[in-house]
Design a protein around this motif. Structure first.
Motif, PDB file in Angstrom:
ATOM      1  N   ASP A 157     -16.212  -2.256 -18.540  1.00 20.74           N
ATOM      2  CA  ASP A 157     -15.855  -1.195 -19.485  1.00 20.74           C
ATOM      3  C   ASP A 157     -14.690  -1.653 -20.360  1.00 20.74           C
ATOM      4  O   ASP A 157     -14.301  -2.826 -20.339  1.00 20.74           O
ATOM      5  CB  ASP A 157     -15.523   0.106 -18.743  1.00 20.74           C
ATOM      6  CG  ASP A 157     -14.332  -0.030 -17.800  1.00 20.74           C
ATOM      7  OD1 ASP A 157     -13.549  -1.003 -17.949  1.00 20.74           O
ATOM      8  OD2 ASP A 157     -14.161   0.827 -16.921  1.00 20.74           O
ATOM      9  N   LYS A 163     -18.656  -1.118 -14.154  1.00 23.61           N
ATOM     10  CA  LYS A 163     -19.388   0.150 -14.089  1.00 23.61           C
ATOM     11  C   LYS A 163     -20.869  -0.179 -13.937  1.00 23.61           C
ATOM     12  O   LYS A 163     -21.338  -1.240 -14.382  1.00 23.61           O
ATOM     13  CB  LYS A 163     -19.161   0.987 -15.341  1.00 23.61           C
ATOM     14  CG  LYS A 163     -19.642   0.327 -16.614  1.00 23.61           C
ATOM     15  CD  LYS A 163     -19.424   1.233 -17.830  1.00 23.61           C
ATOM     16  CE  LYS A 163     -19.936   0.554 -19.107  1.00 23.61           C
ATOM     17  NZ  LYS A 163     -19.764   1.417 -20.298  1.00 23.61           N
ATOM     18  N   GLU A 168     -24.878   5.456 -13.937  1.00 22.00           N
ATOM     19  CA  GLU A 168     -24.741   6.287 -12.735  1.00 22.00           C
ATOM     20  C   GLU A 168     -23.341   6.129 -12.138  1.00 22.00           C
ATOM     21  O   GLU A 168     -22.706   5.076 -12.269  1.00 22.00           O
ATOM     22  CB  GLU A 168     -25.798   5.894 -11.696  1.00 22.00           C
ATOM     23  CG  GLU A 168     -27.217   6.174 -12.146  1.00 22.00           C
ATOM     24  CD  GLU A 168     -28.231   5.392 -11.330  1.00 22.00           C
ATOM     25  OE1 GLU A 168     -29.099   6.011 -10.735  1.00 22.00           O
ATOM     26  OE2 GLU A 168     -28.142   4.154 -11.320  1.00 22.00           O
ATOM     27  N   LYS A 169     -22.873   7.186 -11.462  1.00 23.66           N
ATOM     28  CA  LYS A 169     -21.554   7.156 -10.836  1.00 23.66           C
ATOM     29  C   LYS A 169     -21.604   6.541  -9.445  1.00 23.66           C
ATOM     30  O   LYS A 169     -20.640   5.919  -8.993  1.00 23.66           O
ATOM     31  CB  LYS A 169     -20.986   8.580 -10.750  1.00 23.66           C
ATOM     32  CG  LYS A 169     -20.797   9.257 -12.104  1.00 23.66           C
ATOM     33  CD  LYS A 169     -19.862   8.462 -13.005  1.00 23.66           C
ATOM     34  CE  LYS A 169     -19.670   9.150 -14.355  1.00 23.66           C
ATOM     35  NZ  LYS A 169     -18.822   8.356 -15.261  1.00 23.66           N
ATOM     36  N   GLN A 170     -22.729   6.748  -8.750  1.00 25.01           N
ATOM     37  CA  GLN A 170     -22.881   6.216  -7.402  1.00 25.01           C
ATOM     38  C   GLN A 170     -24.022   5.205  -7.377  1.00 25.01           C
ATOM     39  O   GLN A 170     -25.072   5.440  -7.972  1.00 25.01           O
ATOM     40  CB  GLN A 170     -23.180   7.348  -6.405  1.00 25.01           C
ATOM     41  CG  GLN A 170     -22.074   8.383  -6.294  1.00 25.01           C
ATOM     42  CD  GLN A 170     -20.806   7.794  -5.694  1.00 25.01           C
ATOM     43  OE1 GLN A 170     -20.852   6.925  -4.834  1.00 25.01           O
ATOM     44  NE2 GLN A 170     -19.649   8.283  -6.155  1.00 25.01           N
TER      45      GLN A 170
END
Length: 238
Positions: A157, A163, A168-170
């Motif tokens: 990032d 990232k 997606e976060k997970q």
């Protein structure tokens, strides 16, 4: 019973003279015949292609192509044969050539010389799926190994932190839960002519057909060429 009109398909085999990774690779001998011959033979064996042409700016490649049974109706403009030249312009040029003569095609199948190994009937299987699926385009693909699945791939990032590339976060923890992912193997591209005219190979509705991973090679470097040399005898037995 009324039969459906046959879909007119133009096959284009692009083969320019310049090549940095493997000099003159398109006519370099592989297994006793020019690399170009493998794609020519596969195209000529098709029952669903309406016309097959070779697109090149190189006179020696023209001669080799004709000896392989290919039609070479024009010499490709030099500006479409540079290192930075894309395939889209090459295909649009061929379409325009025939339309100037009053000949029209519903779709184009692009067959790259650098993917020489195609199983018997594979081209027609791809064309049949393209027609039956009523899509804008179809490409040949191979599965992405799970360790390179985009759900397991990271990007950096603005702070140089990692990232997940999908946003997606997970992360998906189990390999079994990963959705299938594919990469283009370069063997077949089929696209409606109207889509190509608008400047795209893929359009909005893109289908696919899986290639055989056992005969996959996409020749760009000398290492790729050596791989092809190792595979050619086994391919000849298929």
């Amino acid at each position: 019973m009324n039969q459906q009109p046959r879909t007119k398909i133009l096959a284009i085999i692009p083969a320019r003279g310049g090549s940095k990774g493997v000099p003159r690779k398109n006519i370099k001998e592989l297994g006793g015949k020019p690399l170009l011959a493998y794609t020519a033979e596969a195209a000529l064996a098709s029952n669903l292609i309406s016309k097959i042409i070779l697109s090149t700016e190189d006179e020696e490649i023209m001669k080799v192509g004709k000896s392989c049974g290919l039609d070479v109706p024009f010499q490709r403009p030099s500006e479409l044969a540079q290192n930075q030249s894309g395939s889209l312009g090459v295909v649009q040029n061929a379409i325009q050539f025939f339309e100037n003569q009053g000949e029209y095609f519903d779709a184009v199948i692009l067959l790259q010389v650098t993917s020489p190994f195609r199983l018997k009937g594979f081209i027609d299987q791809a064309i049949q799926k393209f027609i039956q699926s009523d899509v804008d385009a179809l490409v040949s693909v191979l599965p992405v190994p799970h360790e390179y699945n985009p759900h397991w791939v990271f990007e950096t990032d603005e702070n140089d932190n990692l990232k997940i590339s999908t946003g997606e976060k997970q992360i998906i923890k189990r390999r079994q839960d990963l959705p299938k992912a594919y990469f283009r193997d370069g063997s077949i591209y089929i696209t409606k002519t109207e889509v190509i005219k608008k400047g795209s190979f893929f359009g909005k509705k893109l289908s696919y057909i899986e290639s055989n991973p056992d005969i996959y090679v996409n020749i760009d470097t000398m290492d790729d060429w050596k791989k092809a040399e190792e595979m050619v005898l086994d391919f000849a037995r298929t």
